[in-house]
Motif scaffolding. Structure first.
Motif, short mmCIF file in Angstrom:
data_model
loop_
_atom_site.label_atom_id
_atom_site.label_comp_id
_atom_site.label_asym_id
_atom_site.label_seq_id
_atom_site.Cartn_x
_atom_site.Cartn_y
_atom_site.Cartn_z
N PRO A 5 0.96 -1.40 -0.05
CA PRO A 5 -0.34 0.02 -0.35
C PRO A 5 0.83 1.34 0.07
N ILE A 6 1.98 1.10 0.76
CA ILE A 6 2.76 2.36 0.64
C ILE A 6 3.48 2.73 -0.61
N ALA A 8 2.09 1.59 -3.30
CA ALA A 8 0.93 1.97 -4.70
C ALA A 8 0.58 3.55 -4.18
N LEU A 9 0.43 4.17 -3.09
CA LEU A 9 0.63 5.54 -2.85
C LEU A 9 1.83 6.47 -3.24
N SER A 20 0.77 6.53 -6.99
CA SER A 20 -0.45 7.51 -7.02
C SER A 20 -0.77 8.96 -6.73
N LYS A 21 1.04 9.28 -6.07
CA LYS A 21 0.64 10.31 -5.12
C LYS A 21 1.95 11.38 -7.05
N GLU A 34 -0.65 11.34 -10.42
CA GLU A 34 -2.29 11.72 -10.26
C GLU A 34 -2.45 12.98 -10.82
N GLN A 61 -5.59 1.37 -8.98
CA GLN A 61 -5.01 0.22 -7.79
C GLN A 61 -5.13 -0.92 -7.98
N GLU A 66 -4.19 -4.73 -6.67
CA GLU A 66 -3.06 -5.74 -5.90
C GLU A 66 -2.21 -6.64 -6.13
#
Length: 128
Positions: free
Chosen positions: A13-14, A16-17, A20-21, A24, A31, A33
């Motif tokens: 998740p980290i 992916a975040l 994304s940031k 975006e 997303q 997994e």
């Protein structure tokens, strides 16, 4: 104008975040997994690019297997797929590019490297 859809396939998740940031502002980020979420998303959205982790945890297929399965579908033959991976040994980039990925980025991701590559591939997609 609508932002292009980009699929991030990443089980952490980290990571992916962070990814994304980074994108975006100029992409519509979806997303996934694992393999099942990836195949479902590809059926649902008109992606311009997939950013694919290689080691996906649990019972998921690895990113390289997912990429090869996606490529078997005629609708995805020309869909750009970038390997985004912790595999960063000499020879890894060559190996992933030869296996069918359109580009390769080692983790940790460098904004300075990945943003121009993504913008370039999205600009090419807009021309069609």
């Amino acid at each position: 104008m609508m932002k292009p859809y980009v699929l991030i396939v990443e089980d952490n998740p980290i990571n992916a975040l962070v990814l994304s940031k980074i994108i975006e502002d100029f992409c519509e980020v979806i997303q996934a997994e694992n393999d099942i979420q990836t195949f479902t998303a590809v059926q649902k959205y008109p992606f311009s690019l997939i950013l694919m982790d290689i080691n996906l945890g649990g019972n998921s297929l690895d990113g390289e297997s997912i990429m090869k399965m996606l490529r078997k579908d005629a609708r995805n033959t020309n869909l750009p797929i970038f390997a985004v991976t912790s595999y960063a040994l000499p020879g890894d980039k060559k190996r992933f590019l030869e296996s069918g990925f359109d580009d390769y980025f080692a983790k940790p991701i460098s904004r300075e490297e990945i943003i121009p590559a993504i913008r370039n591939i999205l600009a090419q997609a807009q021309k069609f």
